[in-house]
Each structure stands twice: as structure tokens, then as C-alpha cells.
Design an enzyme around this catalytic site. Structure first.
Site, PDB file in Angstrom:
ATOM      1  N   CYS A 175       0.836  -1.202   0.000  1.00 52.48           N
ATOM      2  CA  CYS A 175       0.000   0.000   0.000  1.00 52.48           C
ATOM      3  C   CYS A 175       0.874   1.256   0.000  1.00 52.48           C
ATOM      4  CB  CYS A 175      -0.943  -0.018   1.208  1.00 52.48           C
ATOM      5  SG  CYS A 175      -2.009   1.429   1.289  1.00 52.48           S
TER       6      CYS A 175
ATOM      7  N   CYS B 161      -0.459   4.218   2.013  1.00 55.42           N
ATOM      8  CA  CYS B 161      -0.297   4.030   3.451  1.00 55.42           C
ATOM      9  C   CYS B 161       1.155   4.223   3.865  1.00 55.42           C
ATOM     10  CB  CYS B 161      -0.709   2.617   3.862  1.00 55.42           C
ATOM     11  SG  CYS B 161      -2.249   2.065   3.132  1.00 55.42           S
ATOM     12  N   ASP B 162       2.077   3.590   3.161  1.00 51.43           N
ATOM     13  CA  ASP B 162       3.453   3.484   3.655  1.00 51.43           C
ATOM     14  C   ASP B 162       4.465   4.360   2.912  1.00 51.43           C
ATOM     15  OD1 ASP B 162       2.542   1.686   5.512  1.00 51.43           O
ATOM     16  OD2 ASP B 162       2.952  -0.064   4.256  1.00 51.43           O
TER      17      ASP B 162
HETATM   18  C1  LIG Z   1       0.335  -3.633   4.561  1.00 50.88           C
HETATM   19  C2  LIG Z   1      -0.853  -2.696   4.666  1.00 50.88           C
HETATM   20  C3  LIG Z   1      -0.672  -1.458   5.257  1.00 50.88           C
HETATM   21  C4  LIG Z   1      -1.756  -0.583   5.354  1.00 50.88           C
HETATM   22  N1  LIG Z   1      -1.550   0.628   5.946  1.00 50.88           N
HETATM   23  C5  LIG Z   1      -2.583   1.517   6.032  1.00 50.88           C
HETATM   24  C6  LIG Z   1      -2.386   2.803   6.616  1.00 50.88           C
HETATM   25  O1  LIG Z   1      -1.285   3.160   7.052  1.00 50.88           O
HETATM   26  N2  LIG Z   1      -3.478   3.628   6.664  1.00 50.88           N
HETATM   27  C7  LIG Z   1      -4.702   3.273   6.164  1.00 50.88           C
HETATM   28  O2  LIG Z   1      -5.650   4.067   6.256  1.00 50.88           O
HETATM   29  N3  LIG Z   1      -4.893   2.065   5.598  1.00 50.88           N
HETATM   30  C8  LIG Z   1      -3.875   1.181   5.509  1.00 50.88           C
HETATM   31  N4  LIG Z   1      -4.062  -0.031   4.897  1.00 50.88           N
HETATM   32  C9  LIG Z   1      -5.376  -0.341   4.339  1.00 50.88           C
HETATM   33  C10 LIG Z   1      -6.329  -0.752   5.469  1.00 50.88           C
HETATM   34  O3  LIG Z   1      -5.709  -1.758   6.237  1.00 50.88           O
HETATM   35  C11 LIG Z   1      -7.654  -1.252   4.910  1.00 50.88           C
HETATM   36  O4  LIG Z   1      -8.225  -0.264   4.085  1.00 50.88           O
HETATM   37  C12 LIG Z   1      -8.627  -1.590   6.038  1.00 50.88           C
HETATM   38  O5  LIG Z   1      -8.064  -2.539   6.930  1.00 50.88           O
HETATM   39  C13 LIG Z   1      -9.936  -2.154   5.483  1.00 50.88           C
HETATM   40  O6  LIG Z   1     -10.753  -2.447   6.568  1.00 50.88           O
HETATM   41  P1  LIG Z   1     -11.980  -3.469   6.489  1.00 50.88           P
HETATM   42  O7  LIG Z   1     -12.616  -3.417   7.831  1.00 50.88           O
HETATM   43  O8  LIG Z   1     -12.794  -3.171   5.308  1.00 50.88           O
HETATM   44  O9  LIG Z   1     -11.371  -4.912   6.220  1.00 50.88           O
HETATM   45  P2  LIG Z   1     -10.123  -5.748   6.778  1.00 50.88           P
HETATM   46  O10 LIG Z   1      -9.206  -4.913   7.558  1.00 50.88           O
HETATM   47  O11 LIG Z   1      -9.600  -6.438   5.568  1.00 50.88           O
HETATM   48  O12 LIG Z   1     -10.808  -6.824   7.760  1.00 50.88           O
HETATM   49  C14 LIG Z   1     -11.659  -7.817   7.274  1.00 50.88           C
HETATM   50  C15 LIG Z   1     -11.837  -8.918   8.330  1.00 50.88           C
HETATM   51  O13 LIG Z   1     -12.839  -9.841   7.876  1.00 50.88           O
HETATM   52  C16 LIG Z   1     -12.473 -11.160   8.268  1.00 50.88           C
HETATM   53  N5  LIG Z   1     -13.134 -12.161   7.393  1.00 50.88           N
HETATM   54  C17 LIG Z   1     -13.038 -12.239   6.037  1.00 50.88           C
HETATM   55  N6  LIG Z   1     -13.780 -13.288   5.577  1.00 50.88           N
HETATM   56  C18 LIG Z   1     -14.353 -13.863   6.670  1.00 50.88           C
HETATM   57  C19 LIG Z   1     -15.234 -14.985   6.870  1.00 50.88           C
HETATM   58  N7  LIG Z   1     -15.687 -15.717   5.833  1.00 50.88           N
HETATM   59  N8  LIG Z   1     -15.610 -15.321   8.121  1.00 50.88           N
HETATM   60  C20 LIG Z   1     -15.191 -14.580   9.184  1.00 50.88           C
HETATM   61  N9  LIG Z   1     -14.361 -13.505   9.049  1.00 50.88           N
HETATM   62  C21 LIG Z   1     -13.950 -13.146   7.829  1.00 50.88           C
HETATM   63  C22 LIG Z   1     -10.951 -11.169   8.143  1.00 50.88           C
HETATM   64  O14 LIG Z   1     -10.401 -12.110   9.032  1.00 50.88           O
HETATM   65  C23 LIG Z   1     -10.574  -9.729   8.554  1.00 50.88           C
HETATM   66  O15 LIG Z   1     -10.252  -9.672   9.916  1.00 50.88           O
HETATM   67  C24 LIG Z   1      -3.010  -0.943   4.825  1.00 50.88           C
HETATM   68  C25 LIG Z   1      -3.196  -2.213   4.232  1.00 50.88           C
HETATM   69  C26 LIG Z   1      -2.134  -3.087   4.154  1.00 50.88           C
HETATM   70  C27 LIG Z   1      -2.328  -4.444   3.532  1.00 50.88           C
END
Ligand SMILES: Cc1cc2nc3c(=O)[nH]c(=O)nc-3n(C[C@H](O)[C@H](O)[C@H](O)COP(=O)(O)OP(=O)(O)OC[C@H]3O[C@@H](n4cnc5c(N)ncnc54)[C@H](O)[C@@H]3O)c2cc1C
Length: 368
Positions: free
Chosen positions: A148, A151-152
């Protein structure tokens, strides 16, 4: 052993920023949400707390002027959701039946029935699967390797340093262009001799003097030390098979994201990449009572703060729906829990038995 059945009004799948924000809002609205998250699983790429659990410093989440570590931020989200009475359950949801309400979710040895469902199952970055790429301490993930750039990229470790972006699509071009603000030079490493990216994105990247392309080449290994982070990559020319070590300070993998939506195939409407389609005016999906928030419905912004924002929207939408109020659907109609449809022009209501009635306040006879 008999399978346990739970019955709830609001169930949330996913404990990333979207799911936990939905939990905070619906718990404060006294809806007693059940938040489900998958146990840690390397193959399925699931981590309770979501994607931020695999990163280090988060500098752009509002409210943390000095930045915060990703896992620490998610711990704060979780404690806040707990404080208002969120119930947590760790299980992998392997199947859902959304054909009628209450919806049915199938976990490990238990069945969950719910009146509303908030899908916040996120997305997973696609990785190369090469040595050195795994998260610290197994590799340099979080210490020079990222998926990302937004992000980084601005982190001090990448400033005025040469960086590599791996990929040839729109995301790779966007990330490379963005990184030129900070990096001394950006090398785009691509397996082919032409890009998949759209013409406008290619043209922008080709015109950028800080970007250089390394064609027909694969990154085979990421090299470095725990103290210095990434110091080099091992590259292989796919035509000649010749390999060489290329000094570099950071690697951004930009070969795509996969929304975690396999579970909802043939039930919820998705775009061609598998992202869930929501109304835009609300987080409603095509099934009344099912709402989607976070990266699972966002292929564009993919940030913690946008995920949290749509998590808040989903909780308010679920609350409205349970309160018998109309919620905007992707079709443009508004729908209530009783199954009434309000036409997109707001002129008429179609009742569950198909009758159409005007959506106008009844005229009250004026008394002289
Ligand atoms: C390396 C990295 C660094 C990042 N750094 C930043 C940053 O500095 N700032 C920023 O704003 N964003 C950052 N991001 C982006 C940010 O992490 C995402 O936009 C954010 O986490 C999305 O949130 P979410 O709640 O939609 O989903 P997610 O964080 O993806 O969480 C989804 C959850 O659903 C669960 N799940 C999925 N399928 C199932 C199932 N069938 N049954 C039960 N549970 C399930 C998973 O286990 C997971 O815990 C980064 C991403 C990455 C990969």
C-alpha cells in the site's frame, strides 16, 4: 454434538476498521451486535483485526498526531466496541443463505440467524509468494515491503530512497506515480514487455522522469537485514533467465487485491472484480437487510478511515431498517423491512402484495 443456533438482530462479519466501527455504532444504538471474525489462518490470509494487523506505523489515521502502530490501533477499536457491549465470536463463516430473513450463516459447528447482516469481510492484497516478502520476523513485510503506497510511501524509511513497484496494471502505475513524490527513483518491475494498465495511466507513468521500467523481469527474492530492512532484490530476466542482485530500499507489491466475497457469490451483486455493489446513497446491497462496508465494497480508496466511515454508515442503515424506515437500494428504490418498495422518483409505494399506492401525505379535509 447438536449444532448450536444463535439468533440476533445485527450480525457483522469482519473485525477490521469497518466491522468494528459498525459494532461501536450499533452497540451504542442498543442493538446488541454480534461481531464475527475468522481465527488467524495464513492460507486464508485472515487475521482478527484485519489488514492493519500486518502493518507497523499508521501515520494517516485521524486523531493520532504522532501515528500509531496498526495492531495497537485495532486494539483501541476493539476495546471501544467492547465497552458498549459488542459480543465477539471467532469462527470462519463458510456459507450464507440470504434467500430469506432471518438470514442464515454457517460457522464452525454453529448456525447464526440474523435480521440484518453487515458484511465487512475486507480484501486481501495479493502477494508474490517469494522469500523475504513475509511479515516481520519471517521476512521484511512491514520493514521495507508493503502492498500500500498511499499508506506506507510517506514513511521516513522510503524518503529519498530508490524503490521498486512490482506489477503492470492501473494500481501499479498509480502507486509508482504516487511514490515519485518521496522516492529518489522508482523502478517498475513487470513480467511482460507491455503494461496491462489503461492508456492514460501508462502515459502518465511513461512521462514521469523518476520512473524507470524493468521489462520481462520477475522479482525472485527480497534481501536485507532486520536492522536495515530491505537492501536489494534478486531479479530474473524471463527471456534470458539471467539473474542479478539489484540494490533497492523498498518493495511495493501492486499485483492486485482480492475482495473476500467468495462466500456471497450468486447472492449479492458484485462488480467484475468481485467487489460488492452498494447503493452509493447507503451501504445497502441488492438484498434488503444486507449492508456492506469497508474494502469489501471499495476498490478505489481502500483506507482504514474510509472503511471506518462506511462501517458507521452500515450500522446506521441497519438501525433504520430495523426501525421500519426506508433504506436506499442500489436499484434507486427505497425498501422497508416489511418489503414495501418506494419508487426511485418517490411518487409511489409498491406493497409486498404488488399494489401501488401514492406516496403522498393524505389530504386532511379543512374545517371551516
Ligand atoms: C500492509 C498494509 C498497510 C496498510 N496501511 C494503512 C495505513 O497506514 N493507513 C490506512 O488508512 N490504511 C492502511 N491499509 C489499508 C487498510 O488496512 C484497509 O483499508 C482496512 O483494513 C480495510 O478495513 P476493512 O474493515 O474493510 O477490512 P479488513 O481490515 O480487511 O478486515 C476484514 C476482516 O474480515 C475477516 N473475514 C473475512 N472473511 C471472513 C469470513 N468468511 N468469516 C469470518 N471472518 C472473515 C478477516 O479475518 C478480517 O479480519 C493498509 C493495508 C495493508 C495491507
Amino acid at each position: 454434538m447438536a449444532t448450536q443456533t444463535l439468533k440476533r438482530d445485527v450480525v457483522i462479519i469482519g473485525s477490521g476498521p469497518a466491522g468494528l466501527t459498525a459494532a461501536i455504532y450499533s452497540a451504542r444504538a442498543s442493538l446488541k451486535p454480534l461481531l464475527i471474525d475468522a481465527p488467524p489462518d495464513a492460507e486464508k490470509q485472515t487475521t482478527p483485526g484485519g489488514q492493519l494487523m500486518i502493518t507497523t506505523e499508521v501515520e494517516n489515521y485521524p486523531g493520532f498526531a504522532k501515528g500509531i502502530q496498526g495492531p495497537e490501533l485495532m486494539e483501541e477499536f476493539r476495546k471501544q466496541a467492547e465497552r458498549f457491549g459488542t459480543e465477539f465470536l471467532e469462527t470462519w463463516i463458510r456459507e450464507v443463505d440470504l434467500s430469506e430473513r432471518p438470514f442464515t450463516l454457517y460457522g464452525d459447528d454453529l448456525v447464526i440467524k440474523t435480521e440484518t447482516l453487515i458484511v465487512a469481510s475486507g480484501a486481501s492484497a495479493q502477494w508474490l509468494g517469494i522469500p523475504g516478502e513475509a511479515k516481520v520476523p519471517h521476512g521484511f513485510g512491514g520493514n521495507g515491503v508493503s502492498a500500500c503506497a498511499t499508506c506506507d510511501g510517506p514513511l521516513p524509511a522510503f524518503r529519498n530512497k530508490p524503490l521498486i513497484v512490482v506489477g503492470g496494471g492501473d494500481t501499479a502505475m498509480e502507486e509508482a506515480t504516487f511514490l515519485t513524490r518521496y522516492a529518489s527513483r522508482v523502478y517498475v518491475v513487470h513480467r511482460r514487455d507491455k503494461l496491462r494498465a489503461s492508456k492514460i495511466m501508462q502515459d502518465k507513468a511513461f512521462r514521469n522522469e523518476k520512473i524507470e521500467f524493468i521489462w520481462n523481469t520477475a522479482v525472485e527474492e527480497i534481501l536485507g537485514t532486520p536492522e536495515e530492512g530491505v537492501t536489494a532484490v534478486r531479479l530474473r530476466n524471463l527471456h534470458t533467465t539471467a539473474e542479478h542482485t539489484f540494490p533497492i530500499s523498498g518493495v511495493f507489491v501492486a499485483i492486485g487485491h482480492k475482495p473476500n466475497t467468495q462466500l456471497f457469490r450468486d447472492q449479492l451483486d458484485m462488480d467484475e472484480k468481485g467487489y460488492l455493489i452498494t447503493s452509493g446513497k447507503s451501504t445497502a446491497t441488492n438484498i434488503p437487510g444486507v449492508f456492506a462496508s469497508g474494502d469489501v465494497q471499495d476498490s478505489v480508496y481502500r483506507q482504514a478511515v474510509t472503511a471506518a466511515g462506511t462501517g458507521c454508515m452500515a450500522a446506521i442503515d441497519a438501525e433504520r431498517f430495523l426501525d421500519h424506515l426506508p433504506v436506499a437500494m442500489p436499484s434507486g428504490e427505497e425498501v422497508t423491512i416489511e418489503g414495501e418498495h418506494i419508487t426511485p422518483d418517490h411518487e409511489a409505494i409498491i406493497t409486498p402484495d404488488g399494489h401501488m399506492i401514492p406516496n403522498k401525505p393524505e389530504l386532511v379535509a379543512q374545517e371551516d
